[in-house]
Design a protein around this motif. Structure first.
Motif, PDB file in Angstrom:
ATOM      1  N   SER A 125       0.862  -1.185   0.000  1.00  0.00           N
ATOM      2  CA  SER A 125       0.000   0.000   0.000  1.00  0.00           C
ATOM      3  C   SER A 125       0.895   1.229   0.000  1.00  0.00           C
ATOM      4  O   SER A 125       2.060   1.165   0.409  1.00  0.00           O
ATOM      5  N   MET A 126       0.346   2.337  -0.472  1.00  0.00           N
ATOM      6  CA  MET A 126       1.147   3.534  -0.682  1.00  0.00           C
ATOM      7  C   MET A 126       0.467   4.751  -0.082  1.00  0.00           C
ATOM      8  O   MET A 126      -0.743   4.925  -0.213  1.00  0.00           O
ATOM      9  N   ASN A 127       1.270   5.580   0.583  1.00  0.00           N
ATOM     10  CA  ASN A 127       0.845   6.900   1.048  1.00  0.00           C
ATOM     11  C   ASN A 127       1.769   7.912   0.408  1.00  0.00           C
ATOM     12  O   ASN A 127       2.962   7.646   0.256  1.00  0.00           O
ATOM     13  N   GLN A 128       1.213   9.049   0.041  1.00  0.00           N
ATOM     14  CA  GLN A 128       2.050  10.143  -0.451  1.00  0.00           C
ATOM     15  C   GLN A 128       1.979  11.277   0.557  1.00  0.00           C
ATOM     16  O   GLN A 128       0.981  11.444   1.258  1.00  0.00           O
ATOM     17  N   GLU A 133      -4.389   9.062   3.442  1.00  0.00           N
ATOM     18  CA  GLU A 133      -5.053   7.847   2.969  1.00  0.00           C
ATOM     19  C   GLU A 133      -4.078   6.925   2.261  1.00  0.00           C
ATOM     20  O   GLU A 133      -3.285   7.340   1.431  1.00  0.00           O
ATOM     21  N   SER A 134      -4.165   5.660   2.609  1.00  0.00           N
ATOM     22  CA  SER A 134      -3.324   4.636   2.003  1.00  0.00           C
ATOM     23  C   SER A 134      -4.124   3.932   0.921  1.00  0.00           C
ATOM     24  O   SER A 134      -5.312   3.673   1.092  1.00  0.00           O
ATOM     25  N   LYS A 135      -3.460   3.624  -0.205  1.00  0.00           N
ATOM     26  CA  LYS A 135      -4.162   2.872  -1.241  1.00  0.00           C
ATOM     27  C   LYS A 135      -3.337   1.666  -1.649  1.00  0.00           C
ATOM     28  O   LYS A 135      -2.106   1.722  -1.723  1.00  0.00           O
ATOM     29  N   SER A 136      -4.025   0.556  -1.870  1.00  0.00           N
ATOM     30  CA  SER A 136      -3.349  -0.669  -2.284  1.00  0.00           C
ATOM     31  C   SER A 136      -2.886  -0.506  -3.724  1.00  0.00           C
ATOM     32  O   SER A 136      -3.659  -0.131  -4.599  1.00  0.00           O
ATOM     33  N   VAL A 137      -1.591  -0.808  -3.968  1.00  0.00           N
ATOM     34  CA  VAL A 137      -1.042  -0.619  -5.308  1.00  0.00           C
ATOM     35  C   VAL A 137      -0.424  -1.883  -5.902  1.00  0.00           C
ATOM     36  O   VAL A 137      -0.104  -1.907  -7.088  1.00  0.00           O
TER      37      VAL A 137
END
Length: 171
Positions: A125-128, A133-137
């Protein structure tokens, strides 16, 4: 619980350690993090724009499994042992590259294990920065093998070739 740096649980040396922080290790799972940064451990692998090619997802997942194995070994007083990635299935990445300054959280959860073989389900998962919010990538299933000392010696010990004369050759 407080953990050491990821490199302490892996049988690797820089620049091949690609994880920075161990967040959690449980009986059947581990979570680690790394930031895509020109100042971090991923620096040698970034493109000119500071992005990490998504095919590195497989290695990040494999190293998280290595951290899981190394942490458990350390609890028994042993050093991290070399493990082998036998294969991956269903690797899906929603991005061609992980953007500069992204924080990647890599999770590995064991599905099954016998004496030397194990199967894990892994996600990234990635946060910028500036976005909580974290999103699965990325996700994949990985199969691993933990060779014993004798098998490792057989694999990596080069034995001298014995020269044998060719039959039927003139001398």
């Amino acid at each position: 619980m407080k953990y050491l740096a990821a490199e302490c649980y892996l049988p690797h040396a820089a620049p091949m350690v690609m994880l920075e922080q161990v967040l959690e290790v449980e009986e059947h799972a581990a979570r680690c993090q790394v930031r895509v940064s020109k100042e971090g451990v991923l620096a040698p692998f970034l493109d000119e724009q500071g992005r990490l090619p998504s095919w590195f997802a497989l290695e990040l997942m494999a190293q998280t499994i290595g951290v899981w194995s190394g942490w458990h070994a350390s609890q028994g007083g042993s050093a991290p042992r070399l493990g082998m990635l036998l294969g991956g299935r269903g690797l899906k990445c929603s991005l061609p590259t992980f953007p500069a300054d992204a924080l990647l959280t890599v999770s590995a959860s064991m599905l099954l294990q016998d004496e030397k073989l194990a199967s894990f389900e892994c996600t990234i998962s990635m946060n910028q920065r500036g976005n909580p919010e974290s999103k699965s990538v990325a996700q994949a299933g990985l199969n691993t093998y933990q060779p014993d000392a004798e098998e490792l010696q057989t694999l990596f010990l080069k034995k001298p070739r014995q020269e044998t004369p060719l039959q039927g050759s003139a001398t």
